[in-house]
Motif scaffolding. Structure first.
Motif, PDB file in Angstrom:
ATOM      1  N   TRP A 174      -8.246  17.176  14.410  1.00  0.00           N
ATOM      2  CA  TRP A 174      -7.894  17.760  15.706  1.00  0.00           C
ATOM      3  C   TRP A 174      -8.873  17.351  16.801  1.00  0.00           C
ATOM      4  CZ3 TRP A 174      -7.390  23.451  13.586  1.00  0.00           C
ATOM      5  CH2 TRP A 174      -6.380  23.482  12.636  1.00  0.00           C
ATOM      6  N   ARG A 175     -10.024  16.797  16.434  1.00  0.00           N
ATOM      7  CA  ARG A 175     -10.996  16.328  17.433  1.00  0.00           C
ATOM      8  C   ARG A 175     -10.414  15.088  18.097  1.00  0.00           C
ATOM      9  NH1 ARG A 175     -17.387  14.760  17.486  1.00  0.00           N
ATOM     10  NH2 ARG A 175     -17.685  16.869  16.652  1.00  0.00           N
ATOM     11  N   GLN A 176     -10.090  15.192  19.345  1.00  0.00           N
ATOM     12  CA  GLN A 176      -9.420  14.096  20.036  1.00  0.00           C
ATOM     13  C   GLN A 176     -10.409  12.998  20.437  1.00  0.00           C
ATOM     14  OE1 GLN A 176      -6.850  15.571  23.190  1.00  0.00           O
ATOM     15  NE2 GLN A 176      -6.279  17.367  21.978  1.00  0.00           N
ATOM     16  N   VAL A 189     -17.026  29.001  23.666  1.00  0.00           N
ATOM     17  CA  VAL A 189     -16.414  27.977  24.515  1.00  0.00           C
ATOM     18  C   VAL A 189     -14.909  28.063  24.284  1.00  0.00           C
ATOM     19  CG1 VAL A 189     -18.405  26.446  24.607  1.00  0.00           C
ATOM     20  CG2 VAL A 189     -16.761  26.209  22.731  1.00  0.00           C
ATOM     21  N   GLU A 190     -14.138  27.838  25.324  1.00  0.00           N
ATOM     22  CA  GLU A 190     -12.697  28.101  25.240  1.00  0.00           C
ATOM     23  C   GLU A 190     -11.901  26.962  24.618  1.00  0.00           C
ATOM     24  OE1 GLU A 190     -11.928  29.489  29.348  1.00  0.00           O
ATOM     25  OE2 GLU A 190     -11.442  31.393  28.355  1.00  0.00           O
ATOM     26  N   TRP A 191     -12.500  25.793  24.519  1.00  0.00           N
ATOM     27  CA  TRP A 191     -11.808  24.711  23.815  1.00  0.00           C
ATOM     28  C   TRP A 191     -12.831  23.757  23.199  1.00  0.00           C
ATOM     29  CZ3 TRP A 191     -12.141  24.692  29.192  1.00  0.00           C
ATOM     30  CH2 TRP A 191     -12.739  23.577  29.780  1.00  0.00           C
ATOM     31  N   VAL A 192     -12.447  23.143  22.085  1.00  0.00           N
ATOM     32  CA  VAL A 192     -13.285  22.140  21.428  1.00  0.00           C
ATOM     33  C   VAL A 192     -12.476  20.936  20.980  1.00  0.00           C
ATOM     34  CG1 VAL A 192     -15.034  23.783  20.638  1.00  0.00           C
ATOM     35  CG2 VAL A 192     -13.058  23.276  19.166  1.00  0.00           C
ATOM     36  N   GLU A 193     -11.166  21.063  20.916  1.00  0.00           N
ATOM     37  CA  GLU A 193     -10.352  19.969  20.390  1.00  0.00           C
ATOM     38  C   GLU A 193     -10.258  18.793  21.367  1.00  0.00           C
ATOM     39  OE1 GLU A 193      -6.560  21.309  18.882  1.00  0.00           O
ATOM     40  OE2 GLU A 193      -7.421  23.229  18.254  1.00  0.00           O
ATOM     41  N   ALA A 194     -10.062  19.062  22.644  1.00  0.00           N
ATOM     42  CA  ALA A 194      -9.823  17.993  23.615  1.00  0.00           C
ATOM     43  C   ALA A 194     -11.069  17.190  23.914  1.00  0.00           C
ATOM     44  CB  ALA A 194      -9.250  18.579  24.906  1.00  0.00           C
ATOM     45  N   ASP A 195     -12.187  17.876  24.157  1.00  0.00           N
ATOM     46  CA  ASP A 195     -13.432  17.198  24.527  1.00  0.00           C
ATOM     47  C   ASP A 195     -14.571  18.198  24.434  1.00  0.00           C
ATOM     48  OD1 ASP A 195     -13.438  18.760  26.926  1.00  0.00           O
ATOM     49  OD2 ASP A 195     -12.185  17.267  27.915  1.00  0.00           O
ATOM     50  N   CYS A 228     -20.297  26.826  10.165  1.00  0.00           N
ATOM     51  CA  CYS A 228     -18.954  26.272   9.973  1.00  0.00           C
ATOM     52  C   CYS A 228     -18.621  25.173  10.983  1.00  0.00           C
ATOM     53  CB  CYS A 228     -17.915  27.397  10.061  1.00  0.00           C
ATOM     54  SG  CYS A 228     -18.148  28.690   8.842  1.00  0.00           S
ATOM     55  N   GLN A 229     -19.268  24.031  10.824  1.00  0.00           N
ATOM     56  CA  GLN A 229     -19.095  22.958  11.792  1.00  0.00           C
ATOM     57  C   GLN A 229     -18.180  21.861  11.243  1.00  0.00           C
ATOM     58  OE1 GLN A 229     -23.310  22.405  12.625  1.00  0.00           O
ATOM     59  NE2 GLN A 229     -23.515  20.929  10.972  1.00  0.00           N
ATOM     60  N   ALA A 230     -16.890  22.182  11.195  1.00  0.00           N
ATOM     61  CA  ALA A 230     -15.897  21.189  10.776  1.00  0.00           C
ATOM     62  C   ALA A 230     -15.749  20.153  11.893  1.00  0.00           C
ATOM     63  CB  ALA A 230     -14.567  21.855  10.466  1.00  0.00           C
ATOM     64  N   TRP A 231     -16.393  19.017  11.716  1.00  0.00           N
ATOM     65  CA  TRP A 231     -16.415  17.954  12.724  1.00  0.00           C
ATOM     66  C   TRP A 231     -15.015  17.546  13.134  1.00  0.00           C
ATOM     67  CZ3 TRP A 231     -14.441  13.032  12.719  1.00  0.00           C
ATOM     68  CH2 TRP A 231     -14.951  12.134  13.656  1.00  0.00           C
ATOM     69  N   TYR A 232     -14.101  17.497  12.194  1.00  0.00           N
ATOM     70  CA  TYR A 232     -12.764  16.980  12.452  1.00  0.00           C
ATOM     71  C   TYR A 232     -11.887  17.966  13.218  1.00  0.00           C
ATOM     72  CZ  TYR A 232     -12.429  19.607   8.097  1.00  0.00           C
ATOM     73  OH  TYR A 232     -12.541  20.580   7.134  1.00  0.00           O
ATOM     74  N   HIS A 233     -12.279  19.235  13.291  1.00  0.00           N
ATOM     75  CA  HIS A 233     -11.485  20.231  14.008  1.00  0.00           C
ATOM     76  C   HIS A 233     -11.846  20.342  15.483  1.00  0.00           C
ATOM     77  CE1 HIS A 233      -9.739  22.918  10.562  1.00  0.00           C
ATOM     78  NE2 HIS A 233      -9.130  21.758  10.689  1.00  0.00           N
ATOM     79  N   GLY A 234     -12.976  19.785  15.891  1.00  0.00           N
ATOM     80  CA  GLY A 234     -13.313  19.901  17.298  1.00  0.00           C
ATOM     81  C   GLY A 234     -14.689  19.369  17.618  1.00  0.00           C
ATOM     82  N   HIS A 235     -14.927  19.194  18.899  1.00  0.00           N
ATOM     83  CA  HIS A 235     -16.217  18.702  19.371  1.00  0.00           C
ATOM     84  C   HIS A 235     -17.283  19.784  19.231  1.00  0.00           C
ATOM     85  CE1 HIS A 235     -14.675  14.929  21.192  1.00  0.00           C
ATOM     86  NE2 HIS A 235     -13.550  15.628  21.259  1.00  0.00           N
TER      87      HIS A 235
END
Length: 516
Positions: free
Chosen positions: A206-208, A487-493, A165-172
């Motif tokens: 959401w991928r910044q 990993v605790e975050w993927v949206e920011a970086d 489930c690798q939605a590129w647009y939701h996070g790095h």
């Protein structure tokens, strides 16, 4: 002098008409004659989508690349002209390519998005190799692989990464970054939703730090649109690093075509005859963009991605298609319980049962798209919607040594034991199911969420975590160690460190998940 290694013969019955590509086109994409004319000058950056390999065997591997100097060109052609290009490949025992073992060439053609799938054969089992492609003076990144052990060989260990489930647009793709850096890794299994078909808009991007053009903002429906979507996802350097690191095998779920489609039917009411065309082009784009053998070549809206292989006497891996052949969703509880309802279709069900029944391996791994364990009866898009078919699968698993199911889909890490009969809590266990969270889908996520009680209400569910990550398995003759990383975050970086969410040991002969 290194041999020019030929691939497996291109002779299967479906080859003559593969979604419009002829047998000659497919054959040349696997192996082109050495007398092929020299390639005309090409633009720089041909190998922007990296390299990959898959369909592993003790004596070889399928190699893959796709020429795309402008991978995000909005017409879906990757910046390539409508001409054939000769692509050379080399396999060596060293990354400097001083000890070349095999070489050959394939023809990258517009009919297959300028992708090539050469199969290398004649290699030594359980041996490390390096490979690369060349066009003119341009060389691709270097990939590596280790051939499978010889049939029946004693194997001390084998390490598998699992992603979903690798939605590129939701996070790095931070999970891929850490997976590619694993010290011990022999194979990666993609268990569905390699791409997503949704249009990418302000509401779901959401991928910044990134932007997409108008061609990405519509839902993928045509061949060119699916090709562009693969190019977008595969442009991620961390995904490319995983593919270059080890061989990959894959099953699909729904988003490679359309959310929640079943068999040949659309989830949004598209007439079946029109939807068949969409399935055909989606399956063809899947073949074009993955390191698959010719058996996965689609024949219109039909494709066979079911396959399997043995890792010596240690493990048997079986890849299942839980999307293409399943019966429609149940119309009511009585329909849900009908014994003839199937998730896999009769032919695939029989094949999977036979592979379990005659397996010589210590571990028997089934990779599939949706959750097998019983969670709630109203989740009919999982095996919960097909309880009779699930029971047949569990019965088959009961006759095989140490069954393990690998699953994705739900964007959560879950570790669960599989009961022999989910209607009987005292029936004992027949195996374990290791459910991998998403790489990017649903953004950052959280350890617990609204769905946590549904899962943890069952004693056989031993772990739940709603953050992003990947799964690492270490198989030995004595035990399976499953490590759930997040990993605790993927949206920011992509800078989040990896953390161990849970680790379990499953001893051989004991279908339990023991915290480690």
């Amino acid at each position: 002098m290194p041999a020019s290694v030929a691939p497996a013969p291109v002779s299967r019955r479906r080859l003559l008409q593969a979604s419009g590509a002829s047998a000659a086109v497919i054959a040349l994409g696997i192996r082109a004659p050495q007398a092929q004319a020299e390639t005309a000058p090409q633009p720089e950056g041909l190998f922007s989508l990296g390299v990959a390999c898959g369909a592993p065997r003790p004596d070889g591997m399928v190699l893959w690349t796709r020429l795309a100097p402008e991978p995000l060109a909005e017409d879906g052609h990757g910046g390539m002209e409508g001409k054939d290009v000769t692509v050379r490949w080399h396999v060596a025992k060293d990354p400097e390519f001083r000890q070349i073992t095999a070489r050959g060439q394939a023809l990258a053609q517009p009919a297959l998005a300028h992708a090539v799938h050469p199969r290398v054969e004649g290699l030594e089992p359980a041996t490390d190799y390096f490979y690369r492609f060349s066009v003119g003076r341009q060389n691709s990144p270097v990939g590596r692989f280790r051939t499978l052990p010889a049939e029946g060989a004693e194997v001390e260990s084998f390490n598998v990464g699992v992603v979903s489930c690798q939605a590129w647009y939701h996070g790095h793709f931070t999970a891929h970054k850490h997976l590619a850096a694993e010290e011990e890794l022999d194979l990666v299994v993609f268990v569905g939703d390699y791409i997503y078909e949704y249009g990418i808009t302000e509401s779901n991007l959401w991928r910044q730090g990134v932007e997409v053009g108008p061609a990405h903002q519509v839902e993928a429906e045509t061949l060119e649109q699916y090709r562009l979507r693969y190019a977008l996802f595969k442009s991620d350097p961390h995904l490319q690093a995983v593919h270059a690191r080890v061989p990959a095998v894959a099953v699909w779920d729904d988003h490679e075509v359309q959310n929640d489609y079943l068999g040949g039917s659309s989830s949004t009411g598209v007439p079946d005859d029109l939807f068949a065309h969409r399935i055909a082009v989606a399956y063809r784009a899947f073949y074009e963009n993955m390191p698959l053998d010719v058996e996965a070549l689609p024949d219109g809206p039909d494709s066979d991605i079911t396959t399997g292989f043995d890792v010596g006497n240690l493990a048997r891996l079986t890849l299942l298609d839980t999307r293409q052949f399943r019966d429609p969703a149940p119309t009511d509880p009585e329909d849900q319980q009908r014994p003839e309802r199937s998730m896999l279709g009769a032919e695939q069900e029989e094949w999977a049962s036979e592979r379990l029944a005659d397996s010589p391996a210590t571990w028997n791994i089934l990779a599939n798209g949706v959750v097998v364990a019983a969670i709630t009866e109203d989740r009919v898009d999982m095996w919960d919607g097909y309880p009779a078919a699930r029971q047949r699968l569990l019965d088959a698993m009961a006759g095989a040594p140490n069954p393990v199911v690998l699953t994705g889909d739900i964007h959560r890490h879950v570790a669960t034991e599989l009961l022999a009969d989910f209607s009987d809590p005292g029936s004992g266990t027949v195996g374990v199911e290791l459910i991998c969270t998403s790489v990017g889908s649903d953004g950052d996520g959280a350890k617990t969420d609204a769905n946590t009680p549904d899962w943890l209400q069952h004693e056989y569910v031993k772990h739940y975590d709603g953050r992003r990550g990947y799964l690492h398995l270490r198989l030995t003759p004595e035990e399976l160690v499953s490590s759930f990383y997040i990993v605790e975050w993927v949206e920011a970086d992509d800078t989040a460190p990896k953390l161990l969410s849970a680790r379990f040991t499953t001893p051989a002969g004991d279908s339990r998940l023991i915290p480690a």
